[in-house]
Design a protein around this motif. Structure first.
Motif, mmCIF file in Angstrom:
data_model
loop_
_atom_site.group_PDB
_atom_site.id
_atom_site.type_symbol
_atom_site.label_atom_id
_atom_site.label_comp_id
_atom_site.label_asym_id
_atom_site.label_seq_id
_atom_site.Cartn_x
_atom_site.Cartn_y
_atom_site.Cartn_z
ATOM 1 N N UNK A 1 -40.037 -0.607 15.609
ATOM 2 C CA UNK A 1 -39.616 0.357 16.629
ATOM 3 C C UNK A 1 -40.505 1.586 16.647
ATOM 4 N N UNK A 2 -40.858 2.094 15.463
ATOM 5 C CA UNK A 2 -41.755 3.252 15.377
ATOM 6 C C UNK A 2 -43.114 2.953 16.005
ATOM 7 N N UNK A 3 -43.526 1.699 15.925
ATOM 8 C CA UNK A 3 -44.811 1.286 16.500
ATOM 9 C C UNK A 3 -44.691 0.933 17.988
ATOM 10 N N UNK A 4 -43.469 0.961 18.511
ATOM 11 C CA UNK A 4 -43.273 0.651 19.922
ATOM 12 C C UNK A 4 -43.316 -0.836 20.239
ATOM 13 N N UNK A 5 -43.092 -1.679 19.221
ATOM 14 C CA UNK A 5 -43.202 -3.128 19.418
ATOM 15 C C UNK A 5 -41.859 -3.789 19.726
ATOM 16 N N UNK A 6 -40.771 -3.172 19.290
ATOM 17 C CA UNK A 6 -39.414 -3.597 19.649
ATOM 18 C C UNK A 6 -38.595 -2.330 19.860
ATOM 19 N N UNK A 7 -37.441 -2.497 20.445
ATOM 20 C CA UNK A 7 -36.525 -1.364 20.606
ATOM 21 C C UNK A 7 -35.095 -1.855 20.464
ATOM 22 N N UNK A 8 -34.212 -0.916 20.198
ATOM 23 C CA UNK A 8 -32.786 -1.220 20.109
ATOM 24 C C UNK A 8 -32.123 -0.772 21.409
ATOM 25 N N UNK A 9 -31.191 -1.587 21.906
ATOM 26 C CA UNK A 9 -30.374 -1.200 23.061
ATOM 27 C C UNK A 9 -28.918 -1.473 22.709
ATOM 28 N N UNK A 10 -28.021 -0.628 23.186
ATOM 29 C CA UNK A 10 -26.610 -0.834 22.856
ATOM 30 C C UNK A 10 -26.078 -2.128 23.469
ATOM 31 N N UNK A 11 -25.205 -2.781 22.730
ATOM 32 C CA UNK A 11 -24.487 -3.941 23.245
ATOM 33 C C UNK A 11 -23.448 -3.397 24.226
ATOM 34 N N UNK A 12 -23.520 -3.792 25.503
ATOM 35 C CA UNK A 12 -22.591 -3.220 26.486
ATOM 36 C C UNK A 12 -21.132 -3.593 26.234
ATOM 37 N N UNK A 13 -20.886 -4.630 25.426
ATOM 38 C CA UNK A 13 -19.526 -5.081 25.164
ATOM 39 C C UNK A 13 -18.981 -4.611 23.815
ATOM 40 N N UNK A 14 -19.850 -4.071 22.971
ATOM 41 C CA UNK A 14 -19.427 -3.633 21.642
ATOM 42 C C UNK A 14 -20.317 -2.469 21.219
ATOM 43 N N UNK A 15 -19.820 -1.287 21.352
ATOM 44 C CA UNK A 15 -20.634 -0.092 21.075
ATOM 45 C C UNK A 15 -21.052 0.029 19.607
ATOM 46 N N UNK A 16 -20.442 -0.754 18.742
ATOM 47 C CA UNK A 16 -20.825 -0.726 17.322
ATOM 48 C C UNK A 16 -22.083 -1.536 17.065
ATOM 49 N N UNK A 17 -22.456 -2.369 18.011
ATOM 50 C CA UNK A 17 -23.568 -3.294 17.831
ATOM 51 C C UNK A 17 -24.738 -2.915 18.738
ATOM 52 N N UNK A 18 -25.941 -3.293 18.296
ATOM 53 C CA UNK A 18 -27.134 -3.097 19.125
ATOM 54 C C UNK A 18 -27.885 -4.417 19.222
ATOM 55 N N UNK A 19 -28.601 -4.554 20.311
ATOM 56 C CA UNK A 19 -29.499 -5.688 20.487
ATOM 57 C C UNK A 19 -30.919 -5.214 20.209
ATOM 58 N N UNK A 20 -31.723 -6.090 19.651
ATOM 59 C CA UNK A 20 -33.139 -5.811 19.421
ATOM 60 C C UNK A 20 -33.902 -6.574 20.489
ATOM 61 N N UNK A 21 -34.693 -5.847 21.258
ATOM 62 C CA UNK A 21 -35.450 -6.475 22.351
ATOM 63 C C UNK A 21 -36.924 -6.089 22.248
ATOM 64 N N UNK A 22 -37.755 -6.857 22.917
ATOM 65 C CA UNK A 22 -39.182 -6.580 22.941
ATOM 66 C C UNK A 22 -39.515 -5.448 23.898
ATOM 67 N N UNK A 23 -40.729 -4.955 23.763
ATOM 68 C CA UNK A 23 -41.242 -3.899 24.637
ATOM 69 C C UNK A 23 -42.509 -4.390 25.311
ATOM 70 N N UNK A 24 -42.953 -3.657 26.300
ATOM 71 C CA UNK A 24 -44.210 -4.008 26.975
ATOM 72 C C UNK A 24 -45.383 -3.928 25.998
ATOM 73 N N UNK A 25 -45.374 -2.922 25.140
ATOM 74 C CA UNK A 25 -46.429 -2.763 24.139
ATOM 75 C C UNK A 25 -46.459 -3.966 23.183
ATOM 76 N N UNK A 26 -45.288 -4.396 22.748
ATOM 77 C CA UNK A 26 -45.206 -5.551 21.858
ATOM 78 C C UNK A 26 -45.661 -6.823 22.542
ATOM 79 N N UNK A 27 -45.245 -6.998 23.797
ATOM 80 C CA UNK A 27 -45.656 -8.186 24.555
ATOM 81 C C UNK A 27 -47.164 -8.204 24.753
#
Length: 135
Positions: free
Chosen positions: A72-98
């Motif tokens: 995440x610090x390198x901009x290769x992935x990011x965390x986004x909140x799970x819209x159905x469970x605020x306690x959880x996050x999803x890890x997704x790719x970024x344009x930089x990582x792709x």
């Protein structure tokens, strides 16, 4: 001493080439764990949570959190909140990582094509030599 021959040597040479390019690239040198996590996020169907990534990669959640922090610090992935469970996050790719993975993929594809051309040339040469012997 040449311990490896044929396909084993080609496969290991490809790994060396990719690893060398990674070390030479701008940005952080990624560990094997970070690389595996990143490839999992980009190549496998999500959603990806800390728990699912830990299970998939067979390591503890704290190790996954550290890897996500670094990526995440390198901009290769990011965390986004799970819209159905605020306690959880999803890890997704970024344009930089792709973009970074696309560069590696293109390099790997070129190397594989070069190996295939070399193998084809060796095969053609072998058949040509055999044909001359039979004539």
């Amino acid at each position: 001493m040449d311990q490896f021959a044929g396909l084993d040597k080609q496969a290991l040479s490809l790994w060396l080439d990719v690893t060398s390019r990674s070390v030479q690239a701008d940005g952080p040198d990624l560990t094997a764990r970070q690389t595996a996590l990143m490839l999992t996020v980009y190549l496998e169907v999500g959603p990806h949570t800390v728990r699912s990534l830990a299970h998939k990669l067979g390591v503890g959640k704290p190790a996954i959190v550290r890897a996500i922090d670094t990526l995440g610090d390198a901009g290769l992935v990011t965390r986004v909140p799970d819209p159905h469970d605020r306690r959880s996050v999803f890890v997704i790719g970024t344009q930089n990582g792709a973009s970074r993975l696309s560069t590696y993929a293109a390099s790997i594809a070129r190397t594989i094509a070069d190996i295939a051309k070399l193998d084809l040339h060796v095969t053609e040469t072998s058949f040509s030599a055999r044909d001359h012997q039979l004539a």
